[in-house]
Design a protein around this motif. Sequence first.
Motif, PDB file in Angstrom:
ATOM      1  N   LEU A   1      -0.897   9.412  12.981  1.00 22.11           N
ATOM      2  CA  LEU A   1      -1.121  10.374  11.896  1.00 22.11           C
ATOM      3  C   LEU A   1       0.216  10.947  11.449  1.00 22.11           C
ATOM      4  O   LEU A   1       0.903  11.641  12.212  1.00 22.11           O
ATOM      5  CB  LEU A   1      -2.053  11.488  12.368  1.00 22.11           C
ATOM      6  N   TYR A   2       0.564  10.630  10.201  1.00 20.49           N
ATOM      7  CA  TYR A   2       1.839  11.088   9.640  1.00 20.49           C
ATOM      8  C   TYR A   2       1.580  12.205   8.643  1.00 20.49           C
ATOM      9  O   TYR A   2       0.750  12.061   7.728  1.00 20.49           O
ATOM     10  CB  TYR A   2       2.550   9.936   8.950  1.00 20.49           C
ATOM     11  N   GLN A   3       2.265  13.310   8.824  1.00 22.22           N
ATOM     12  CA  GLN A   3       2.224  14.396   7.851  1.00 22.22           C
ATOM     13  C   GLN A   3       3.639  14.943   7.708  1.00 22.22           C
ATOM     14  O   GLN A   3       4.274  15.288   8.721  1.00 22.22           O
ATOM     15  CB  GLN A   3       1.267  15.508   8.289  1.00 22.22           C
ATOM     16  N   PRO A   4       4.159  14.960   6.488  1.00 19.46           N
ATOM     17  CA  PRO A   4       5.558  15.400   6.295  1.00 19.46           C
ATOM     18  C   PRO A   4       5.817  16.756   6.947  1.00 19.46           C
ATOM     19  O   PRO A   4       5.024  17.699   6.814  1.00 19.46           O
ATOM     20  CB  PRO A   4       5.677  15.482   4.770  1.00 19.46           C
TER      21      PRO A   4
ATOM     22  N   ILE B   1       7.544   3.890  10.029  1.00 17.32           N
ATOM     23  CA  ILE B   1       6.514   4.031  11.066  1.00 17.32           C
ATOM     24  C   ILE B   1       5.631   2.789  11.101  1.00 17.32           C
ATOM     25  O   ILE B   1       5.335   2.234  12.170  1.00 17.32           O
ATOM     26  CB  ILE B   1       5.678   5.299  10.809  1.00 17.32           C
ATOM     27  N   ALA B   2       5.193   2.345   9.925  1.00 15.35           N
ATOM     28  CA  ALA B   2       4.339   1.153   9.857  1.00 15.35           C
ATOM     29  C   ALA B   2       5.092  -0.077  10.349  1.00 15.35           C
ATOM     30  O   ALA B   2       4.536  -0.913  11.073  1.00 15.35           O
ATOM     31  CB  ALA B   2       3.851   0.946   8.424  1.00 15.35           C
ATOM     32  N   HIS B   3       6.354  -0.207   9.967  1.00 20.68           N
ATOM     33  CA  HIS B   3       7.160  -1.365  10.367  1.00 20.68           C
ATOM     34  C   HIS B   3       7.337  -1.410  11.887  1.00 20.68           C
ATOM     35  O   HIS B   3       7.290  -2.491  12.496  1.00 20.68           O
ATOM     36  CB  HIS B   3       8.522  -1.318   9.676  1.00 20.68           C
ATOM     37  N   ALA B   4       7.498  -0.249  12.522  1.00 23.79           N
ATOM     38  CA  ALA B   4       7.669  -0.209  13.976  1.00 23.79           C
ATOM     39  C   ALA B   4       6.378  -0.578  14.704  1.00 23.79           C
ATOM     40  O   ALA B   4       6.408  -1.107  15.818  1.00 23.79           O
ATOM     41  CB  ALA B   4       8.130   1.184  14.403  1.00 23.79           C
ATOM     42  N   LEU B   5       5.241  -0.317  14.089  1.00 19.54           N
ATOM     43  CA  LEU B   5       3.955  -0.611  14.720  1.00 19.54           C
ATOM     44  C   LEU B   5       3.560  -2.082  14.578  1.00 19.54           C
ATOM     45  O   LEU B   5       2.897  -2.647  15.461  1.00 19.54           O
ATOM     46  CB  LEU B   5       2.869   0.284  14.105  1.00 19.54           C
TER      47      LEU B   5
ATOM     48  N   LEU C   1       0.806  -1.216   0.000  1.00 17.24           N
ATOM     49  CA  LEU C   1       0.000   0.000   0.000  1.00 17.24           C
ATOM     50  C   LEU C   1       0.845   1.275   0.000  1.00 17.24           C
ATOM     51  O   LEU C   1       0.468   2.272  -0.621  1.00 17.24           O
ATOM     52  CB  LEU C   1      -0.935   0.001   1.214  1.00 17.24           C
ATOM     53  N   ILE C   2       1.973   1.269   0.704  1.00 18.06           N
ATOM     54  CA  ILE C   2       2.757   2.506   0.779  1.00 18.06           C
ATOM     55  C   ILE C   2       3.407   2.850  -0.564  1.00 18.06           C
ATOM     56  O   ILE C   2       3.309   4.006  -1.020  1.00 18.06           O
ATOM     57  CB  ILE C   2       3.780   2.414   1.928  1.00 18.06           C
ATOM     58  N   PRO C   3       4.049   1.926  -1.274  1.00 19.53           N
ATOM     59  CA  PRO C   3       4.523   2.267  -2.626  1.00 19.53           C
ATOM     60  C   PRO C   3       3.383   2.672  -3.567  1.00 19.53           C
ATOM     61  O   PRO C   3       3.570   3.509  -4.457  1.00 19.53           O
ATOM     62  CB  PRO C   3       5.200   0.975  -3.095  1.00 19.53           C
TER      63      PRO C   3
ATOM     64  N   LEU D   1       7.398   6.745   6.058  1.00 20.91           N
ATOM     65  CA  LEU D   1       6.102   6.130   6.346  1.00 20.91           C
ATOM     66  C   LEU D   1       6.250   4.620   6.540  1.00 20.91           C
ATOM     67  O   LEU D   1       5.625   4.025   7.433  1.00 20.91           O
ATOM     68  CB  LEU D   1       5.117   6.429   5.212  1.00 20.91           C
ATOM     69  N   GLU D   2       7.082   3.987   5.728  1.00 22.95           N
ATOM     70  CA  GLU D   2       7.318   2.549   5.878  1.00 22.95           C
ATOM     71  C   GLU D   2       7.953   2.235   7.225  1.00 22.95           C
ATOM     72  O   GLU D   2       7.617   1.220   7.863  1.00 22.95           O
ATOM     73  CB  GLU D   2       8.211   2.052   4.742  1.00 22.95           C
TER      74      GLU D   2
END
Length: 725
Positions: free
Chosen positions: A320-323, A229-233, A210-212, A226-227
């Motif tokens: 919530l991720y925002q650059p 953050i998702a990987h750590a969760l 989904l991220i790519p 973003l990857e």
Amino acid sequence: MWLYSLEHSLTQIEPNLTPLIAPKALEQLKAVSRFFPDALTDTYGFEYRLAPASSTVDFAIHIDKPEGAILAGYHPNQRLPEVFDRHPAWQQIQQFCAAWADPSALLHYHIADLWLEFDLERDQVDDLPVPGVLFRPEQSQPSLSTRYDWIWEQALPVLLNTALPDAVQAKLIECLTCLPAKTGVFQVGVMLSRSVQAVRLCLVGSPSQLIPYLATLGWQGDVAELEAIAHALMPYVDGIILSLDVGEHLYPRIGIEGIYLSRYLPCVNGQWRSLLNHLVQEGLCEAQTRDALLQYSGYSVGKAIHQRIYVRGLNHLKLLYQPGLPLAAKIYFGVMHKSTSCLVNPVHVPVASLNSENRISLHKKPRSLDSALSSAVSFLLAARDPQGWWADFRLAAGISDEWVTGYVGMMLSGVSDDRIPSVMQQSWKLLNTRTHRANQTWGYNRFPPGDADSTGWAIQLAATLEETESERIQQAVHSLLSHQRPDGGFSTYERAEPIRAFIHAPPEQTLEGWCGSHPCVSAAIATLPHGILPSTCRSRLHHYLQSTQSADGNWDAYWWQDPEYSTALAAAAIAVSQPDSPRITQAVNWGLNRLTDEGFIPTLDHPTGSPFATAWCLRLLLLQPENPAVQAAIVTVVDWLLDQQQPDGSWAASARLRVPYPDDQMPNQFDQWIYHGTVQGSLVFDHARIFTTATILQALAQFQLYSSKHLDGKSVQDELTTVLA
């Protein structure tokens, strides 16, 4: 109007909310909740900001399809206040729920449930609150490509009462048509309190896909960040959902939601503790907030409305991720409330999760046969959709209403309850409105070709109501006869080509399975009252049933995993003309051997007892009630069935419908069933519990007839045979 608002339920858990929610925010929650009837939902929740910490909290209400009738204005007893009818946003919600409730509308089959989300920080709660609406698509088989065109072509235009702006729709179409394989849409949402500039998409699948995918859609954020953050969760949760806002372009903020597959169970098994400890270490949650959240989970009983159990728990986390901005975090927690009045099965409460003041003792309360029958009827009446249809089972063709309504209507026959005659008449009137097939048959629902099984049950219902002389029934019977095969049995579908076209089967695939003789369909048709089928047809049909009985005494089923269904019907049909036939004794002995000492039929999916299969076994045993061994078994079976009834009057979904491949003539030899699928090779249960409950209601009603006659010292054989047939 209604007596209790949702605020009454909220008040019951207020002591558990005060450690987390500030008094002002709690008053806002109450202000919103008092607008809605308590009957609107049994599940609601709260959105709580962890980082940056905030005293505000948002409110969300879960809506299932039956409760959607309240929002649509269709419910006979529960309506929203009139002020809702005059508000443009609520008018949109009303028309959306009306389409969702309509079995003739595609949205009825595409949407599983929805949530109303109230942004209390933005809303003026003294005025009528306006929610965001998130709807969840019915899930299709993961192996199939899923079409989502109904979202932009139907769902959103109905909900918004206008088409999406061209640029927004174009971007939404791009997002939905470019989804990677083995990913899907979990929810779609819009905020009706704002002019629609974006559509919320919640996507389920592997973050590695989904991220790519976001980058291919032109998202401008940092993919690697973003990857990470998702990987750590991921080690702390069961799955990840990505939420994104789609406008003319993708908005930069992305939600990474950590979800659990079992609702509230992770509160007990330590998963939430591990996740919250991780958030504290990352600076995304304060330690005292973590402790308060872990204390929130538990159970309590309240009596303000009627006796209920309130099950509180944590649901999911959103990062919530925002650059260019710090990572934000929100947690979602909620409550389910269920009535404990006439509780039959004790609720499984993990004792370790209860505080001492919350420890409760829930015991089984004995339920009389009369009470059980009345409760089952109440459940079935409440389970109808706003038009009066019963709908159950989810397949690729949608949810069944014609077949299920004919079957349930017939299962009500002979039940002693003053509410039933008018309901049976209404069911027949509804079926009689479905005249779009040239041969005047009935089908699974309005879309597929008509079939012999659905048509047979509709004719059964009409016969009970003395409607067999009507032109409609005469035409339906004439069409039904064309389903009889040379061996005397009845096929589900008369000809291959109409159903081939409907399921888009390739020309080279045979449909010998679906168009061949089926013992379960034949047995049901054989129980039609005398005078409906011509004598030659009935004679050939009885010969077919006699020839297909197994050496063990049962009849196999084509569409069902449980042979008790076809065996009870076949034996009942034979008993009409041959009450002393050894074939009936053989079938009854087979049923006795299937029962456990506790009085139930164990199955692979219900090893501690299938209510559906057990009810059909009871009907089989009632064919020879004078046998002492059978009498003893009957009492044990009835006790077990009464013990399994749920507080709302239903029984657990256990009617196991299977969909063989169209060319499969021997589905009992197939062992690769896809559970809860929608296509060929699938095994599905009656998710609404309507089919199972109606089956057990009829079986218990027949036992009631037996017991009343037996206590009077009268013979019951003749009358039971008539009722069973």
